[in-house]
Write a protein that holds these residues in place. Structure first.
Motif, PDB file in Angstrom:
ATOM      1  N   MET A  41      69.606 -36.672  74.476  1.00 63.42           N
ATOM      2  CA  MET A  41      68.902 -37.933  74.601  1.00 63.42           C
ATOM      3  C   MET A  41      68.455 -38.100  76.053  1.00 63.42           C
ATOM      4  O   MET A  41      69.198 -37.808  76.975  1.00 63.42           O
ATOM      5  CB  MET A  41      69.854 -39.066  74.188  1.00 63.42           C
ATOM      6  N   LYS A  42      67.223 -38.599  76.212  1.00 62.15           N
ATOM      7  CA  LYS A  42      66.665 -38.804  77.549  1.00 62.15           C
ATOM      8  C   LYS A  42      66.174 -40.234  77.698  1.00 62.15           C
ATOM      9  O   LYS A  42      65.608 -40.805  76.770  1.00 62.15           O
ATOM     10  CB  LYS A  42      65.483 -37.864  77.788  1.00 62.15           C
ATOM     11  N   LEU A  43      66.387 -40.768  78.885  1.00 62.25           N
ATOM     12  CA  LEU A  43      65.856 -42.077  79.246  1.00 62.25           C
ATOM     13  C   LEU A  43      64.351 -41.908  79.476  1.00 62.25           C
ATOM     14  O   LEU A  43      63.933 -41.146  80.337  1.00 62.25           O
ATOM     15  CB  LEU A  43      66.542 -42.588  80.514  1.00 62.25           C
ATOM     16  N   ILE A  44      63.539 -42.617  78.681  1.00 64.36           N
ATOM     17  CA  ILE A  44      62.085 -42.502  78.806  1.00 64.36           C
ATOM     18  C   ILE A  44      61.555 -43.494  79.830  1.00 64.36           C
ATOM     19  O   ILE A  44      60.766 -43.147  80.698  1.00 64.36           O
ATOM     20  CB  ILE A  44      61.393 -42.750  77.443  1.00 64.36           C
ATOM     21  N   SER A  45      61.981 -44.758  79.699  1.00 65.27           N
ATOM     22  CA  SER A  45      61.486 -45.789  80.612  1.00 65.27           C
ATOM     23  C   SER A  45      62.479 -46.941  80.676  1.00 65.27           C
ATOM     24  O   SER A  45      63.342 -47.083  79.802  1.00 65.27           O
ATOM     25  CB  SER A  45      60.120 -46.308  80.155  1.00 65.27           C
ATOM     26  N   TYR A  46      62.325 -47.748  81.720  1.00 62.86           N
ATOM     27  CA  TYR A  46      63.123 -48.963  81.833  1.00 62.86           C
ATOM     28  C   TYR A  46      62.315 -50.007  82.570  1.00 62.86           C
ATOM     29  O   TYR A  46      61.372 -49.679  83.296  1.00 62.86           O
ATOM     30  CB  TYR A  46      64.470 -48.708  82.529  1.00 62.86           C
ATOM     31  N   SER A  47      62.682 -51.262  82.342  1.00 61.38           N
ATOM     32  CA  SER A  47      61.996 -52.357  83.032  1.00 61.38           C
ATOM     33  C   SER A  47      62.977 -53.494  83.242  1.00 61.38           C
ATOM     34  O   SER A  47      63.935 -53.660  82.486  1.00 61.38           O
ATOM     35  CB  SER A  47      60.780 -52.828  82.234  1.00 61.38           C
ATOM     36  N   TYR A  48      62.711 -54.266  84.282  1.00 62.67           N
ATOM     37  CA  TYR A  48      63.552 -55.410  84.590  1.00 62.67           C
ATOM     38  C   TYR A  48      63.166 -56.583  83.690  1.00 62.67           C
ATOM     39  O   TYR A  48      61.996 -56.784  83.385  1.00 62.67           O
ATOM     40  CB  TYR A  48      63.396 -55.808  86.064  1.00 62.67           C
ATOM     41  N   GLN A  49      64.166 -57.338  83.267  1.00 65.87           N
ATOM     42  CA  GLN A  49      63.971 -58.489  82.408  1.00 65.87           C
ATOM     43  C   GLN A  49      64.485 -59.735  83.120  1.00 65.87           C
ATOM     44  O   GLN A  49      65.011 -59.660  84.224  1.00 65.87           O
ATOM     45  CB  GLN A  49      64.737 -58.301  81.094  1.00 65.87           C
ATOM     46  N   LYS A  50      64.385 -60.876  82.470  1.00 65.08           N
ATOM     47  CA  LYS A  50      64.899 -62.127  83.027  1.00 65.08           C
ATOM     48  C   LYS A  50      66.425 -62.097  83.110  1.00 65.08           C
ATOM     49  O   LYS A  50      67.080 -61.372  82.366  1.00 65.08           O
ATOM     50  CB  LYS A  50      64.487 -63.307  82.145  1.00 65.08           C
ATOM     51  N   LYS A  51      66.957 -62.914  83.986  1.00 61.14           N
ATOM     52  CA  LYS A  51      68.403 -63.129  84.135  1.00 61.14           C
ATOM     53  C   LYS A  51      69.177 -61.839  84.396  1.00 61.14           C
ATOM     54  O   LYS A  51      70.281 -61.651  83.904  1.00 61.14           O
ATOM     55  CB  LYS A  51      68.966 -63.849  82.912  1.00 61.14           C
ATOM     56  N   GLY A  52      68.602 -60.931  85.169  1.00 60.73           N
ATOM     57  CA  GLY A  52      69.306 -59.727  85.583  1.00 60.73           C
ATOM     58  C   GLY A  52      69.468 -58.655  84.525  1.00 60.73           C
ATOM     59  O   GLY A  52      70.207 -57.699  84.725  1.00 60.73           O
ATOM     60  N   LYS A  53      68.797 -58.775  83.411  1.00 61.80           N
ATOM     61  CA  LYS A  53      68.904 -57.776  82.352  1.00 61.80           C
ATOM     62  C   LYS A  53      67.871 -56.668  82.572  1.00 61.80           C
ATOM     63  O   LYS A  53      66.915 -56.820  83.306  1.00 61.80           O
ATOM     64  CB  LYS A  53      68.717 -58.433  80.989  1.00 61.80           C
ATOM     65  N   MET A  54      68.109 -55.542  81.904  1.00 59.93           N
ATOM     66  CA  MET A  54      67.185 -54.412  81.941  1.00 59.93           C
ATOM     67  C   MET A  54      66.904 -54.001  80.501  1.00 59.93           C
ATOM     68  O   MET A  54      67.792 -54.088  79.656  1.00 59.93           O
ATOM     69  CB  MET A  54      67.800 -53.203  82.656  1.00 59.93           C
ATOM     70  N   LYS A  55      65.687 -53.531  80.258  1.00 59.34           N
ATOM     71  CA  LYS A  55      65.331 -52.977  78.952  1.00 59.34           C
ATOM     72  C   LYS A  55      65.050 -51.500  79.146  1.00 59.34           C
ATOM     73  O   LYS A  55      64.288 -51.122  80.045  1.00 59.34           O
ATOM     74  CB  LYS A  55      64.116 -53.682  78.376  1.00 59.34           C
ATOM     75  N   ALA A  56      65.660 -50.667  78.315  1.00 56.72           N
ATOM     76  CA  ALA A  56      65.473 -49.220  78.425  1.00 56.72           C
ATOM     77  C   ALA A  56      65.072 -48.644  77.067  1.00 56.72           C
ATOM     78  O   ALA A  56      65.474 -49.154  76.023  1.00 56.72           O
ATOM     79  CB  ALA A  56      66.759 -48.555  78.909  1.00 56.72           C
ATOM     80  N   ILE A  57      64.282 -47.571  77.127  1.00 57.45           N
ATOM     81  CA  ILE A  57      63.862 -46.843  75.933  1.00 57.45           C
ATOM     82  C   ILE A  57      64.347 -45.400  76.085  1.00 57.45           C
ATOM     83  O   ILE A  57      64.163 -44.785  77.142  1.00 57.45           O
ATOM     84  CB  ILE A  57      62.328 -46.856  75.769  1.00 57.45           C
ATOM     85  N   TYR A  58      64.943 -44.879  75.023  1.00 56.17           N
ATOM     86  CA  TYR A  58      65.449 -43.502  75.000  1.00 56.17           C
ATOM     87  C   TYR A  58      64.694 -42.715  73.942  1.00 56.17           C
ATOM     88  O   TYR A  58      64.324 -43.269  72.897  1.00 56.17           O
ATOM     89  CB  TYR A  58      66.952 -43.495  74.694  1.00 56.17           C
ATOM     90  N   ASP A  59      64.469 -41.436  74.202  1.00 50.52           N
ATOM     91  CA  ASP A  59      63.647 -40.635  73.294  1.00 50.52           C
ATOM     92  C   ASP A  59      64.203 -40.584  71.867  1.00 50.52           C
ATOM     93  O   ASP A  59      63.445 -40.631  70.909  1.00 50.52           O
ATOM     94  CB  ASP A  59      63.415 -39.226  73.846  1.00 50.52           C
ATOM     95  N   ARG A  60      65.499 -40.500  71.711  1.00 51.12           N
ATOM     96  CA  ARG A  60      66.096 -40.389  70.373  1.00 51.12           C
ATOM     97  C   ARG A  60      65.981 -41.698  69.582  1.00 51.12           C
ATOM     98  O   ARG A  60      66.008 -41.691  68.357  1.00 51.12           O
ATOM     99  CB  ARG A  60      67.567 -39.982  70.514  1.00 51.12           C
ATOM    100  N   PHE A  61      65.857 -42.815  70.276  1.00 55.64           N
ATOM    101  CA  PHE A  61      65.764 -44.138  69.646  1.00 55.64           C
ATOM    102  C   PHE A  61      64.517 -44.855  70.171  1.00 55.64           C
ATOM    103  O   PHE A  61      64.583 -45.987  70.631  1.00 55.64           O
ATOM    104  CB  PHE A  61      67.022 -44.958  69.961  1.00 55.64           C
ATOM    105  N   SER A  62      63.382 -44.199  70.070  1.00 54.66           N
ATOM    106  CA  SER A  62      62.169 -44.666  70.741  1.00 54.66           C
ATOM    107  C   SER A  62      61.655 -46.017  70.244  1.00 54.66           C
ATOM    108  O   SER A  62      60.907 -46.685  70.945  1.00 54.66           O
ATOM    109  CB  SER A  62      61.069 -43.621  70.633  1.00 54.66           C
ATOM    110  N   GLU A  63      62.055 -46.438  69.065  1.00 57.85           N
ATOM    111  CA  GLU A  63      61.607 -47.729  68.543  1.00 57.85           C
ATOM    112  C   GLU A  63      62.685 -48.804  68.634  1.00 57.85           C
ATOM    113  O   GLU A  63      62.532 -49.890  68.074  1.00 57.85           O
ATOM    114  CB  GLU A  63      61.122 -47.577  67.103  1.00 57.85           C
TER     115      GLU A  63
END
Length: 78
Positions: free
Chosen positions: A1-23
């Motif tokens: 599994m590879k980390l594809i992308s990530y982005s900062y969210q509100k209230k100190g959270k992060m959103k990440a997308i991984y290739d194996r769970f792309s949706e």
């Protein structure tokens, strides 16, 4: 599994997308200097996420964010 992308969210959270769970975006919270999985917006188009997947996701994001030392120290204390 590879980390594809990530982005900062509100209230100190992060959103990440991984290739194996792309949706299925993974939402992380930061506490005590490291990131942990808060929840997964799971899609039926992806495989079921198991505990080992969550651990691997945490390790990859913490390595990317240079917080792996804090994450590993947390693991030692349990």
């Amino acid at each position: 599994m590879k980390l594809i992308s990530y982005s900062y969210q509100k209230k100190g959270k992060m959103k990440a997308i991984y290739d194996r769970f792309s949706e299925s975006p993974v939402i992380f919270c930061k506490i005590n200097g490291y990131y942990f999985v808060y929840f997964v917006r799971w899609s039926e188009n992806d495989p079921i996420v198991v505990t080992q997947d969550l651990v691997e996701m945490e390790i990859q994001l913490n390595e990317e964010m240079d917080t792996i030392e804090a994450y590993q120290n947390r693991k030692r204390s349990h």
